[in-house]
Design a protein around this motif. Structure first.
Motif, short mmCIF file in Angstrom:
data_model
loop_
_atom_site.label_atom_id
_atom_site.label_comp_id
_atom_site.label_asym_id
_atom_site.label_seq_id
_atom_site.Cartn_x
_atom_site.Cartn_y
_atom_site.Cartn_z
N ARG A 75 -46.25 23.54 10.30
CA ARG A 75 -44.91 22.98 10.53
C ARG A 75 -43.88 24.05 10.91
O ARG A 75 -42.89 23.77 11.58
N MET A 106 -36.50 19.37 9.10
CA MET A 106 -37.22 19.74 10.32
C MET A 106 -37.37 21.24 10.45
O MET A 106 -38.41 21.75 10.86
N LEU A 153 -41.36 13.09 7.66
CA LEU A 153 -41.32 14.38 8.34
C LEU A 153 -42.11 15.44 7.60
O LEU A 153 -42.78 16.28 8.20
#
Length: 364
Positions: free
Chosen positions: A110, A148, A193
């Motif tokens: 990520r 994010m 997410l």
């Protein structure tokens, strides 16, 4: 008939994903029972693509062939059946199951495209930070940007409001979320997410009764982000943050104004730069937006607001019911606050003050 059916439907407030490790016999049994009892569950099993990408980012100097990818993936599995590798994550609110690599590999993947704008050492520091957000309009954009960019390991979210259609001019979500609590909407999107980030919600918003819990339960917050409309909570939350030496960040949703109070570095700093008037806190509760304006004005520098915001404030109770917020400003606010929080958390920014990123002045 339709009304009878609708009365049976109760909106779930689930917002926490459920993890299954199929190497564990009990988890395997429970997971199989779940799939059997809910045959309509949608399954996303793209674990091999995640492992292939993991091998790619770990070998940046070489272009691997398909055979080399497979060889490295099999070596990494080390005899574990691919079906039982990593974790299966169940999202009860949308009836989906996703097969993911384990937490450490997930974070590595990520954050791989953050490097080297955020280094591996910085990513490790940020993953331990706790950030609290009150107010989930601008706050939702901030929370999603923080997630994010993976700028924290824990988020605490507070908002008492439910989604109305009028909120959707700046809150990113679908119409199926109407009347769902804003904190639940935000927490669900965060889980989708990044299910490994810890999220705690306060569905009653921040109150005097839960303020201590919000700021300290499970560890004291590292940063507090205040985006609420309640004048009393704006003031009381700053008193608490100052007491605990927690930096406060606020975005105004007009002219790109961001306000920073470094109570961690300046414990004697006056609240909101000395702009909070002498008021009796109990009298502030329950004020209408129009009644709040004389108190808000010095606190939020409304004299420096954009021309259209000033005009709109004068129209509250006449042609509009509350102050306007635009999606473009909310998204900008998410970026401004997230960037500022990252630099505060990494000890790269030490100032208090008010700053403007005013597009109408910068882009002419």
């Amino acid at each position: 008939m339709i009304q009878d059916y609708l009365r049976q439907q109760v909106e779930s407030k689930d917002y926490q994903p459920v993890f299954y490790d199929l190497k564990n016999a009990q988890d395997l049994h429970t997971f199989e029972a779940l799939l059997k009892s809910r045959p309509y569950i949608r399954i996303n099993d793209e674990i091999y693509s995640q492992l292939r990408e993991l091998m790619k980012i770990r070998n940046p100097t070489k272009r691997l062939t398909a055979a080399e990818y497979d060889e490295k993936v099999q070596a990494y599995l080390d005899g574990v059946e691919i079906e039982k590798f990593g974790v299966w994550v169940y999202y009860p609110w949308n009836n989906q199951v996703v097969h993911l690599v384990n937490e450490a590999d997930f974070i590595e993947l990520r954050t791989s495209r953050n490097q080297h704008k955020i280094t591996a050492a910085e990513i490790a520091v940020l993953s331990k930070k706790k950030i609290g957000i009150v107010g989930l309009s601008v706050g939702q954009s901030i929370a999603l940007t923080l997630v994010m960019e993976r700028l924290c390991g824990e988020l605490r979210l507070a908002d008492f409001d439910r989604l109305e259609l009028t909120n959707m001019n700046r809150i990113r979500c679908g119409v199926h979320n109407l009347q769902v609590p804003k904190v639940v909407i935000a927490a669900r999107e965060i889980a989708e997410l990044d299910p490994f980030i810890k999220v705690k919600i306060y569905e009653d918003g921040m109150t005097e009764a839960n303020m201590d819990d919000f700021f300290t339960a499970g560890g004291v917050l590292d940063i507090f982000i205040e985006e609420c409309d309640g004048v009393d909570i704006k003031i009381l939350s700053r008193i608490k943050a100052k007491e605990l030496k927690i930096p406060v960040v606020m975005e105004m949703n007009d002219r790109g104004m961001i306000d920073i109070e470094r109570f961690d570095l300046e414990p004697e700093r006056p609240l909101m730069h000395g702009l909070i008037p002498e008021v009796d806190i109990p009298t502030l509760r329950g004020l209408t937006d129009a009644e709040k304006l004389p108190i808000f004005s010095p606190m939020l520098a409304l004299d420096n607001a954009s021309a259209r915001m000033k005009f709109s404030l004068g129209e509250i109770g006449k042609t509009i019911t509350t102050w306007p917020q635009l999606a473009s400003s909310v998204v900008l606010g998410g970026a401004l606050v997230a960037d500022t929080c990252r630099r505060i958390a990494l000890d790269q920014f030490k100032n208090s003050g008010r700053y403007y990123v005013d597009f109408e002045q910068l882009i002419v």
